[in-house]
Design a protein around this motif. Structure first.
Motif, PDB file in Angstrom:
ATOM      1  N   THR A  59      24.235 -18.383  -0.217  1.00 20.12           N
ATOM      2  CA  THR A  59      24.358 -19.590   0.597  1.00 20.12           C
ATOM      3  C   THR A  59      23.887 -19.314   2.030  1.00 20.12           C
ATOM      4  O   THR A  59      24.100 -18.220   2.553  1.00 20.12           O
ATOM      5  CB  THR A  59      25.816 -20.109   0.668  1.00 20.12           C
ATOM      6  N   SER A  60      23.249 -20.296   2.627  1.00 17.35           N
ATOM      7  CA  SER A  60      22.763 -20.272   4.019  1.00 17.35           C
ATOM      8  C   SER A  60      21.942 -21.529   4.213  1.00 17.35           C
ATOM      9  O   SER A  60      21.491 -22.127   3.240  1.00 17.35           O
ATOM     10  CB  SER A  60      21.840 -19.070   4.282  1.00 17.35           C
TER      11      SER A  60
ATOM     12  N   PRO B  71      23.630 -23.947  -3.417  1.00 14.18           N
ATOM     13  CA  PRO B  71      23.523 -22.480  -3.457  1.00 14.18           C
ATOM     14  C   PRO B  71      22.496 -22.022  -4.499  1.00 14.18           C
ATOM     15  O   PRO B  71      22.262 -22.722  -5.487  1.00 14.18           O
ATOM     16  CB  PRO B  71      24.929 -22.027  -3.874  1.00 14.18           C
ATOM     17  N   LYS B  72      21.891 -20.846  -4.225  1.00 19.39           N
ATOM     18  CA  LYS B  72      20.962 -20.278  -5.217  1.00 19.39           C
ATOM     19  C   LYS B  72      21.762 -19.890  -6.460  1.00 19.39           C
ATOM     20  O   LYS B  72      22.979 -19.726  -6.389  1.00 19.39           O
ATOM     21  CB  LYS B  72      20.286 -19.040  -4.620  1.00 19.39           C
TER      22      LYS B  72
ATOM     23  N   LYS C 132      15.752 -25.684   3.951  1.00 20.73           N
ATOM     24  CA  LYS C 132      16.326 -25.392   2.631  1.00 20.73           C
ATOM     25  C   LYS C 132      17.827 -25.240   2.813  1.00 20.73           C
ATOM     26  O   LYS C 132      18.281 -24.296   3.467  1.00 20.73           O
ATOM     27  CB  LYS C 132      15.751 -24.095   2.065  1.00 20.73           C
ATOM     28  N   ASP C 133      18.571 -26.175   2.256  1.00 19.99           N
ATOM     29  CA  ASP C 133      20.020 -26.126   2.415  1.00 19.99           C
ATOM     30  C   ASP C 133      20.669 -25.447   1.215  1.00 19.99           C
ATOM     31  O   ASP C 133      21.078 -26.090   0.263  1.00 19.99           O
ATOM     32  CB  ASP C 133      20.579 -27.543   2.602  1.00 19.99           C
ATOM     33  N   TYR C 134      20.755 -24.125   1.307  1.00 23.99           N
ATOM     34  CA  TYR C 134      21.406 -23.355   0.245  1.00 23.99           C
ATOM     35  C   TYR C 134      22.925 -23.357   0.409  1.00 23.99           C
ATOM     36  O   TYR C 134      23.618 -22.617  -0.290  1.00 23.99           O
ATOM     37  CB  TYR C 134      20.903 -21.910   0.232  1.00 23.99           C
TER      38      TYR C 134
ATOM     39  N   PHE D 283      20.765 -20.081   9.328  1.00 23.80           N
ATOM     40  CA  PHE D 283      22.071 -20.402   9.900  1.00 23.80           C
ATOM     41  C   PHE D 283      23.123 -20.135   8.822  1.00 23.80           C
ATOM     42  O   PHE D 283      22.969 -20.615   7.687  1.00 23.80           O
ATOM     43  CB  PHE D 283      22.153 -21.876  10.288  1.00 23.80           C
ATOM     44  N   ARG D 284      24.160 -19.415   9.158  1.00 28.34           N
ATOM     45  CA  ARG D 284      25.205 -19.135   8.154  1.00 28.34           C
ATOM     46  C   ARG D 284      26.537 -18.809   8.820  1.00 28.34           C
ATOM     47  O   ARG D 284      26.590 -18.589  10.036  1.00 28.34           O
ATOM     48  CB  ARG D 284      24.770 -17.974   7.251  1.00 28.34           C
TER      49      ARG D 284
END
Ligand code: GTP
Ligand code: MG
Length: 238
Positions: free
Chosen positions: A152-153, A146-147, A140-142, A177-178
């Motif tokens: 974000t992460s 972004p949500k 899941k590429d936030y 990962f962030r």
């Protein structure tokens, strides 16, 4: 020194964090019946988490050796307590059955990788998930998406092999990962949600969402500055 921030687990394995006295008697009874089974599960997920941690540490150490550059600022692991597993199972309407949990709940073991720069987030993710012994279940590429609240992460659910005396099992681990800026944002978001018990006032939520943009700006600025000092795109991972 780069390992000093590592969260160490005690020799007895992770605590379950369960207080049977606070649960309804029938539930407590069923839970104590599955206690042994849960200890086995905890052990397996802890082994998987350690496998993931070791693979990431090896990437980090190789990097330090080859490029004199540390792509990981912070690495943390956590095991979901039986308490929060029971809560999550209830929320999702799952039965009190560990085999169902094993199938349905993929964040029992969690690892968080915090990097300085966005490109390191993606590079580490790619190096880690490219390995033949790491099976990618879901990404899941936030960061790219972004949500709605601004979170974000980059999330990856992977399965890694764990070798027991009885044979090999594949165990899922959720890895986040962030960047440091994303982590700063997420930590504050978490505290704010806790403070308001989930009912965050609109103005606070709005300001938090705007802060995501500031975190993104800071990430870009620091990356540019880093590149300027190093005269190129910085050390490359490959
Ligand atoms: P969960 O049921 O919370 O696990 O959500 P999910 O299964 O839909 O997965 P998702 O990828 O949305 O979130 C997994 C984890 O990412 C959470 O347990 C948090 O650690 C983190 N996370 C997701 N959204 C947020 C957020 O809005 N704020 C913060 N602080 N963390 C978040
Ligand atoms: Mg989750």
């Amino acid at each position: 020194p780069h390992t000093s921030d590592l969260e160490r687990r005690g020799p007895g394995g992770p605590e379950t964090g369960l207080d049977l006295a606070t649960l309804p008697p029938d539930l407590a009874e069923r839970l104590s019946a599955i206690g042994g089974e849960f200890q086995q599960l905890t052990l397996e997920y802890d082994f998987a988490m350690r496998e993931v941690e070791t693979k990431l540490r090896i990437l980090q150490d190789e990097f330090l050796h080859l490029h004199d550059y540390n792509p990981i600022e912070h690495l943390a692991t956590r095991m979901k307590s039986l308490d929060s597993l029971v809560a999550k199972a209830r929320r999702r309407g799952l039965p009190l059955d560990l085999n169902v949990w094993r199938q349905e709940i993929t964040d029992i073991a969690g690892t968080r990788v915090t990097c300085s720069f966005r490109r390191d987030v993606y590079r580490l993710f790619e190096l880690f998930t490219d390995r033949p012994d790491v099976e990618v279940v879901q990404v899941k590429d936030y960061i790219a998406h972004p949500k709605t609240n601004g979170y974000t992460s980059l999330h990856a659910t992977v399965r890694v092999p764990v070798y027991l005396s009885t044979g090999m099992v594949r165990i899922p681990v959720e890895i986040q990962f962030r960047t440091i800026a994303m982590d700063f944002w997420a930590a504050l978001d978490h505290k704010i949600k806790y403070k308001y018990d989930g009912e965050v006032p609109a103005d606070v939520a709005g300001e938090l969402k705007e802060a995501t943009q500031s975190a993104l700006d800071l990430d870009r600025r620091m990356e540019r500055l880093h590149d300027r000092v190093h005269g190129d795109g910085g050390p490359t991972l490959l």
